[in-house]
Every structure is written in structure tokens, then in C-alpha cells.
Design a protein around this motif. Structure first.
Motif, mmCIF file in Angstrom:
data_model
loop_
_atom_site.group_PDB
_atom_site.id
_atom_site.type_symbol
_atom_site.label_atom_id
_atom_site.label_comp_id
_atom_site.label_asym_id
_atom_site.label_seq_id
_atom_site.Cartn_x
_atom_site.Cartn_y
_atom_site.Cartn_z
ATOM 1 N N HIS A 258 0.832 -1.207 0.000
ATOM 2 C CA HIS A 258 0.000 0.000 0.000
ATOM 3 C C HIS A 258 0.865 1.256 0.000
ATOM 4 O O HIS A 258 0.558 2.233 -0.691
ATOM 5 C CB HIS A 258 -0.914 0.004 1.233
ATOM 6 C CG HIS A 258 -1.991 -1.033 1.197
ATOM 7 N ND1 HIS A 258 -3.113 -0.911 0.413
ATOM 8 C CD2 HIS A 258 -2.118 -2.222 1.867
ATOM 9 C CE1 HIS A 258 -3.901 -1.974 0.587
ATOM 10 N NE2 HIS A 258 -3.308 -2.781 1.465
ATOM 11 N N GLU B 82 3.832 1.644 -1.237
ATOM 12 C CA GLU B 82 4.500 1.819 -2.538
ATOM 13 C C GLU B 82 3.628 2.598 -3.520
ATOM 14 O O GLU B 82 4.139 3.263 -4.418
ATOM 15 C CB GLU B 82 4.861 0.461 -3.126
ATOM 16 C CG GLU B 82 6.121 -0.155 -2.563
ATOM 17 C CD GLU B 82 7.393 0.460 -3.146
ATOM 18 O OE1 GLU B 82 7.312 1.093 -4.200
ATOM 19 O OE2 GLU B 82 8.456 0.311 -2.513
ATOM 20 N N LYS B 83 2.314 2.534 -3.341
ATOM 21 C CA LYS B 83 1.419 3.279 -4.223
ATOM 22 C C LYS B 83 1.481 4.774 -3.947
ATOM 23 O O LYS B 83 1.097 5.592 -4.787
ATOM 24 C CB LYS B 83 -0.016 2.772 -4.057
ATOM 25 C CG LYS B 83 -0.208 1.318 -4.459
ATOM 26 C CD LYS B 83 -1.643 0.867 -4.208
ATOM 27 C CE LYS B 83 -1.822 -0.609 -4.534
ATOM 28 N NZ LYS B 83 -3.214 -1.074 -4.262
ATOM 29 N N LEU B 84 1.968 5.119 -2.767
ATOM 30 C CA LEU B 84 2.114 6.519 -2.390
ATOM 31 C C LEU B 84 3.516 7.042 -2.654
ATOM 32 O O LEU B 84 3.690 8.161 -3.119
ATOM 33 C CB LEU B 84 1.781 6.695 -0.901
ATOM 34 C CG LEU B 84 0.328 6.498 -0.494
ATOM 35 C CD1 LEU B 84 0.215 6.367 1.025
ATOM 36 C CD2 LEU B 84 -0.521 7.661 -0.984
ATOM 37 N N ALA C 216 7.150 5.497 -4.251
ATOM 38 C CA ALA C 216 7.926 4.410 -4.836
ATOM 39 C C ALA C 216 9.257 4.260 -4.106
ATOM 40 O O ALA C 216 9.897 5.247 -3.738
ATOM 41 C CB ALA C 216 8.181 4.686 -6.319
ATOM 42 N N HIS D 137 -7.002 8.125 1.029
ATOM 43 C CA HIS D 137 -6.469 7.246 -0.020
ATOM 44 C C HIS D 137 -6.325 5.813 0.496
ATOM 45 O O HIS D 137 -6.721 4.857 -0.191
ATOM 46 C CB HIS D 137 -5.126 7.759 -0.504
ATOM 47 C CG HIS D 137 -4.378 6.773 -1.353
ATOM 48 N ND1 HIS D 137 -4.564 6.649 -2.718
ATOM 49 C CD2 HIS D 137 -3.448 5.826 -1.020
ATOM 50 C CE1 HIS D 137 -3.799 5.683 -3.184
ATOM 51 N NE2 HIS D 137 -3.105 5.179 -2.180
ATOM 52 N N ASP E 286 -8.095 2.325 -0.576
ATOM 53 C CA ASP E 286 -7.231 1.242 -1.043
ATOM 54 C C ASP E 286 -7.430 -0.038 -0.233
ATOM 55 O O ASP E 286 -6.738 -1.032 -0.456
ATOM 56 C CB ASP E 286 -5.767 1.690 -0.963
ATOM 57 C CG ASP E 286 -4.864 0.901 -1.911
ATOM 58 O OD1 ASP E 286 -5.344 0.494 -2.997
ATOM 59 O OD2 ASP E 286 -3.691 0.681 -1.571
#
Length: 359
Positions: free
Chosen positions: A158, A160-162, A164, A212, A216
Motif C-alpha cells: 500500500h 508503494e502506491k504513495l 515508490a 487514499h 485502497d
């Protein structure tokens, strides 16, 4: 409960909208649970959960003597390599624990110290008292930040989506990050025994991250689940498991005391205590009979009272568990009894952490 007198985090309204049952926690209005403590515990152990930890304190220590100063007010060897963090105890001259904190190095002359919410004012005053000997400035920036603890085996996916590259960060490190156009910090620590991160952003931006993560599929979690998770993982709860009268050795945290380094506050007292030994130590217990132990329960052996619990709970993984102060020489697996509501319930001493995963 008069909520008007309580401090509110930037995520307070978002927590209420998510169904959080709000309680007074050291003067802060925080969620104790959203759905159920067991469901939230399960989410963190098996998937991912998030906690509003915006009440934690952020204190900047800056200047040419930033590292020597932190060395002096901490028992542990503070890392001065950029991006690295160090868990340590802050003790008084008698070696008694004032707080436990994590010092993150941003550069040679800039550190971020994350402290416990109930200790912010006390810690800042303590720092400023000792800062007179050093070329440093101490800034309490706590009110400017919001913070989310994202924990669990799927937490990094989760995160990593915010941001990288979060998964490539080492444990106990910090990195600057820009999320939704706002600059902040990511840290890789945790208080649950699971993998994860903490996301720190200015107060006005942290709500976007919360929303977010909700969308998610991350489960919001409260203080109830957090306490069960941290106790299973064997983490100290300052103010409860250490009430200001114990030293790191008595609190079973002798590993944070580095007597080999140069002088630090409390060193003389801690050195003397290590040489003399301690009578009681914070110790783990598991019930072998039915019941839920709580802080304050008395510990008995062979009919004699030998100590007391500071923390206790029902663990979905282990049933009744607790920690408390008992004779330091008590052998492992020793049979004892815990008094719960006037009844003596069989238990045994065990090593902590009660639960240890792959992190």
C-alpha cells in the motif's frame, strides 16, 4: 466525556467519519476502536491496518552539536549516519526512564526526535535544560505534523502506491518524500511487531493520505488493537510499564544502555546498578487458566505475593498475556498465579516477545 477540552489530531474528524469510537487518551481525543479490536488485530497480523498517531511528538535538534547532545541525553549509541534512526531511553541522573524515543538523523547537524505524546512538554524542557552546554537549538514542531502508522504484511504494498521505493528502505530509517504534492517524511519502524511505515506530513495534508488508504482497502485501527499488538510484540508502554521509577535494566531494556560510550545523563547510576544487580525486572506471563489479566493484577508464587502486572490483555493468538515486575531470578516457565477479580488464575513466566514474526 467533555470533548471540548481534549486535543484533537488533524485526523480526528476523519476517524469519527470512519466510525471510530473516540476516547480520552492522555488529553487527546483518539479512536479506541472502529469495528472490533479482534477484527483490527487480525487486519494488522494478516493484511494491513492504519493508526492515527498524530498525537506523537516531533522535536527537532539542530546545530553543530546536535549529535553530541543526543548522545548525552540518550542511553543508547545514537547513529549519526544520514537516514538512520535509533531507539533509546532518555533517563534522569538516577537512571530512571523519562521517555523512550527514536532519533532520526537527517544530516550531521539535524535530527528529528519522535517522542511519546504524554511526554512532549517534559522531554522538551529536559532537552532545553541540558542544551545549555551544547551549540544546538531545540524546536517542538509537534503541532505542525500529522502521522499515520501503516502496519501489516501488506503495508508496504500500500505504501508503494504513495511513495515508490519505500520497500527498499531499511528498518529504522527515514526518507524525505513528497505525497500528493506535499513534502514530508517516511520512517520504517513500528509498534505492532509487523512490517510497515509511518507517514509524516504537515497537518493539512495527512487527511488525503488517510482517505487514499481507506479507499485502497486498509483497515482503520484504534488504541485497543494497538495495545494488544504492541504487548504481543513485547514493546514497552512508557508511563505504564515504566512509570518513571524504573531504569532500563529494571524495564528489561538493558540493551539500550551503552555504558562504553562517553558520559551521558544517568550513566553513573546505571553502571552501579548493573554491577549490583536488580531485584525486580519487567517479566512476561501467560495464563494457563481462563481469564483476562489487566494492569494492577497481583502476582503470586507458592501463596506469597511476588509482584504485579503493569499491562495485561486478551490476545487472539495467545489468550491471556501480561507483563509486570517480578523477582529478577524467577526461572523461565516458572508456575505462578495471577489474581483476577479475587481469584488466583494459574500462569507461567515466559520470554518476551510473546509473538515474533518474520520482520
Amino acid at each position: 466525556m467533555n470533548t471540548e477540552t481534549l486535543k484533537k489530531t488533524p485526523l480526528c474528524t476523519a476517524c469519527e467519519q470512519a466510525g471510530g469510537k473516540m476516547v480520552d487518551f492522555h488529553g487527546w481525543l483518539l479512536p479506541v476502536q472502529f469495528n472490533s479490536i479482534i477484527a483490527e488485530h487480525k487486519a494488522v497480523r494478516e493484511s494491513a491496518g492504519m493508526f492515527d498517531v498524530s498525537h506523537m511528538g516531533q522535536v527537532w535538534v539542530e546545530g553543530p552539536d546536535a549529535w553530541p547532545f543526543l548522545q548525552y541525553v540518550n542511553t543508547n549509541q545514537i547513529k549519526n549516519t544520514p537516514a538512520c534512526g535509533t531507539y533509546s531511553h532518555i533517563t534522569d541522573e538516577q537512571g530512571r526512564i523519562i521517555d523512550d524515543a527514536i532519533s532520526f538523523c537527517l544530516s550531521a547537524d539535524k535530527f528529528l526526535v519522535v517522542v511519546n505524546a504524554a511526554c512532549v512538554d517534559k522531554d522538551v524542557a529536559w532537552f532545553k535544560k541540558h542544551a545549555e552546554k551544547f551549540n544546538v537549538t531545540i524546536t517542538d514542531d509537534s503541532a505542525q505534523w500529522g502521522m499515520i502508522a501503516l502496519q501489516g504484511p501488506k503495508a508496504l504494498a500500500h505504501a508503494e502506491k504513495l511513495v515508490a521505493g519505500v520497500a527498499d528502505m531499511g528498518r529504522f530509517t527515514i526518507a524525505e518524500a513528497e505525497i500528493f504534492g506535499t513534502k514530508g517524511y517516511i520512517t520504517r519502524t513500528g509498534y505492532t511487531g509487523e512490517d510497515g511505515v509511518e507517514i509524516m506530513l504537515p497537518a493539512q495534508a495527512i487527511v488525503k493520505v488517510w482517505d487514499h488508504l481507506l479507499q485502497d482497502g486498509v483497515k482503520p485501527c484504534g488504541l485497543g488493537a494497538r495495545d494488544v499488538l504492541r504487548l504481543e510484540a513485547g514493546y514497552l508502554l512508557n508511563g505504564v510499564d515504566a512509570d518513571g521509577s524504573q531504569t532500563p535494566y529494571q524495564a528489561a531494556c538493558g540493551w539500550v544502555v551503552k555504558l562504553a560510550k562517553e558520559n551521558f545523563v544517568g550513566k553513573t547510576a546505571l553502571q552501579a546498578q548493573k554491577e549490583a544487580g536488580i531485584a525486580q525486572r519487567l517479566t512476561g506471563f501467560v495464563l494457563t487458566g481462563a481469564g483476562v489479566p489487566r494492569g494492577g493484577c497481583k502476582i503470586f508464587k507458592d501463596g506469597a505475593e511476588i509482584g504485579y502486572l503493569t499491562s495485561g490483555t486478551y490476545s487472539p493468538l495467545l489468550k491471556g498475556i501480561g507483563v509486570g515486575y517480578a523477582p529478577a531470578e524467577l526461572p523461565e516457565e516458572c508456575a505462578v498465579e495471577i489474581e483476577i477479580h479475587g481469584r488466583l488464575i494459574p500462569a507461567k513466566k515466559v520470554k518476551t516477545p510473546f509473538y515474533k514474526n518474520r520482520v
